[in-house]
Design a protein around this motif. Structure first.
Motif, PDB file in Angstrom:
ATOM      1  N   LEU A   1       1.059  -1.231   0.044  1.00 27.86           N
ATOM      2  CA  LEU A   1       0.097   0.129  -0.127  1.00 27.86           C
ATOM      3  C   LEU A   1       0.765   1.272  -0.005  1.00 27.86           C
ATOM      4  CD1 LEU A   1      -2.780  -1.123   2.268  1.00 27.86           C
ATOM      5  CD2 LEU A   1      -2.906  -0.987  -0.025  1.00 27.86           C
ATOM      6  N   GLN A   2       2.218   0.962  -0.111  1.00 32.37           N
ATOM      7  CA  GLN A   2       3.044   2.279  -0.292  1.00 32.37           C
ATOM      8  C   GLN A   2       3.382   2.258  -2.091  1.00 32.37           C
ATOM      9  OE1 GLN A   2       5.984   1.221   2.575  1.00 32.37           O
ATOM     10  NE2 GLN A   2       5.524   2.825   3.729  1.00 32.37           N
TER      11      GLN A   2
ATOM     12  N   TRP B   1       2.696   3.773  -5.325  1.00 35.38           N
ATOM     13  CA  TRP B   1       1.950   4.904  -5.862  1.00 35.38           C
ATOM     14  C   TRP B   1       1.195   4.356  -6.985  1.00 35.38           C
ATOM     15  CZ3 TRP B   1       0.867   9.494  -3.938  1.00 35.38           C
ATOM     16  CH2 TRP B   1       1.654   9.966  -2.913  1.00 35.38           C
TER      17      TRP B   1
ATOM     18  N   LEU C   1      -1.836   2.527  -5.276  1.00 27.60           N
ATOM     19  CA  LEU C   1      -2.851   3.635  -4.716  1.00 27.60           C
ATOM     20  C   LEU C   1      -3.543   4.186  -5.742  1.00 27.60           C
ATOM     21  CD1 LEU C   1      -0.202   5.315  -2.169  1.00 27.60           C
ATOM     22  CD2 LEU C   1      -2.302   3.636  -1.675  1.00 27.60           C
TER      23      LEU C   1
ATOM     24  N   ARG D   1      -7.732   4.405  -6.136  1.00 25.89           N
ATOM     25  CA  ARG D   1      -8.353   5.900  -6.122  1.00 25.89           C
ATOM     26  C   ARG D   1      -9.442   5.643  -7.052  1.00 25.89           C
ATOM     27  NH1 ARG D   1     -11.327   9.179  -7.466  1.00 25.89           N
ATOM     28  NH2 ARG D   1     -11.007  11.319  -7.666  1.00 25.89           N
TER      29      ARG D   1
ATOM     30  N   VAL E   1      -6.241   5.702   2.634  1.00 26.41           N
ATOM     31  CA  VAL E   1      -5.152   4.977   3.103  1.00 26.41           C
ATOM     32  C   VAL E   1      -3.821   5.787   3.556  1.00 26.41           C
ATOM     33  CG1 VAL E   1      -3.742   2.728   2.326  1.00 26.41           C
ATOM     34  CG2 VAL E   1      -5.856   3.219   1.285  1.00 26.41           C
TER      35      VAL E   1
ATOM     36  N   ARG F   1      -6.646  -4.873  -5.188  1.00 29.54           N
ATOM     37  CA  ARG F   1      -5.169  -5.238  -5.486  1.00 29.54           C
ATOM     38  C   ARG F   1      -5.171  -6.316  -6.331  1.00 29.54           C
ATOM     39  NH1 ARG F   1      -1.705  -9.695  -4.981  1.00 29.54           N
ATOM     40  NH2 ARG F   1       0.276  -8.912  -4.475  1.00 29.54           N
TER      41      ARG F   1
END
Length: 383
Positions: free
Chosen positions: A277-278, A280, A283, A287, A295, A343
């Motif tokens: 979840l780090q 980009w 992420l 979105r 998050v 994911r």
């Protein structure tokens, strides 16, 4: 325009400008397809359009940094890093206006594909630096800028006049207060919207181009169809922008508030790594697929932990411990499961980057697609 303080010598300001220019050159951030941007930035330096007071977060509160009393720190906030914006206004202890990061301004101008003589509508004057760069390229009398804040509109118009630029600054709401002399060849917004307003496209000429920040991450460049019934284009880059201050918003509750009001379901062990979840690119997909979730992550000696919430009633936490990763979640939604499914979807798509996504907007609907506007998977943007 705020007068230049004598304590900030031209040579000092010039040194900061040259340092930033060299750093952007060394990291490839001056766009090759828009060679006009670099000399425009040199001719109209950022410090000529910044207010005399900037704001810096000290870890606890926003602190003023004044050009007259702390000129070096003031210049550092403007030029210290290509990807750092300069906060220019605080309201209710939160930033309400800023000068976007130099690299972001350059990237958006490159996305606009602006040519001399084209008519440009800018939504959000702010400090007027972006309007100045637009006018440098488009020419006298070709740029109209709309600003909802009367004080910013007045100050921005003054700075543009002092720079010798012929730009029309109009006070009004960028969502509705449009100039009467549409359509424009190019339209650019400097604040983020969750949905691209159709009136923006309606004011753009067929074949024209619209560049706007979309939501919390990235901006999109759309080309208006010849029949003026749609606009489509690719997402361009990752950056965060000030939101539209006139858009209605439901109250957003914090993770702590939501967790306090929604008891946790039984603890579960998971094989999912919160460190993902780090990423980009992931992420950005979250979105797109789950536009209402937030998050946050943090790292300690046990690894990465994550906190997820929807701002309303549901939350989830993925906690790394010496014994593995454990999930706690509460509320009507199971956000850890939703994030896990999104994911998996992203992985099945081949882990696309932000540049693999595009957007299509029509008068009644809009959606994001991946890979191909006609055949790729799509996710509709909530109203």
């Amino acid at each position: 325009m705020t007068a230049v303080d004598d304590t900030t010598t031209p040579s000092t300001a010039e040194a900061w400008r040259l340092r930033l220019d060299a750093e952007m050159a060394g990291t490839g951030q001056w766009p090759e397809r828009s060679p006009w941007i670099r000399p425009a930035v040199a001719a109209l330096p950022r410090d000529r359009f910044a207010p005399g007071r900037l704001w810096n977060w000290d870890g606890h509160a926003w602190q003023p940094v004044d050009r007259g009393t702390a000129p070096e720190r003031w210049l550092e906030l403007l030029y210290g890093h290509p990807s750092r914006p300069a906060v220019t206004q605080i309201a209710g202890n939160l930033p309400s206006s800023s000068m976007s990061a130099p690299a972001v301004v350059v990237d958006m101008l490159d996305s606009l594909l602006l040519e001399p003589g084209q008519r440009v509508l800018e939504l959000g004057t702010g400090t007027a630096w972006n309007a100045a760069l637009l006018a440098h390229r488009a020419g006298p009398g070709r740029v109209t800028s709309v600003e909802v804040d009367p004080g910013l509109a007045t100050a921005g118009a003054s700075r543009l006049r002092e720079a010798g630029l012929d730009v029309r600054v109009q006070e009004g709401d960028g969502g509705s207060g449009f100039p009467a002399d549409a359509p424009f060849d190019r339209v650019i917004a400097t604040y983020a919207v969750e949905r691209i307003p159709w009136p923006w496209i309606d004011r753009t000429a067929p074949g024209g181009r619209l560049v706007a920040p979309w939501g919390r991450l990235g901006h999109v460049a759309l080309t208006v169809a010849d029949d003026h019934r749609s606009a489509t284009g690719w997402l361009q880059g990752l950056a965060q922008f000030m939101p539209d201050r006139t858009a209605p918003r439901a109250p957003a509750h914090s993770f702590t508030d939501i967790r306090r009001s929604a008891p946790s379901a039984p603890e579960q062990r998971t094989v999912r790594d919160p460190a993902e979840l780090q990423d980009w690119d992931l992420l950005f997909h979250l979105r797109v697929a789950l536009p209402d979730i937030r998050v946050e992550t943090a790292v300690d000696e046990d690894g990465v932990s994550a906190w997820i919430h929807d701002g309303v009633s549901s939350w989830a936490a993925l906690s790394s411990t010496p014994d593995g990763v454990f999930v706690h979640q509460g509320g009507p939604r199971r956000l850890a499961d939703e994030v896990g499914a999104a994911r998996d979807e992203w992985t099945e798509l081949g882990r696309p980057e932000v540049y693999d996504y595009g957007m299509t907007v029509t008068p009644l609907d809009q959606w994001v697609w991946c890979g191909n506007a006609d055949t790729g998977p799509r996710w509709h943007t909530p109203a």
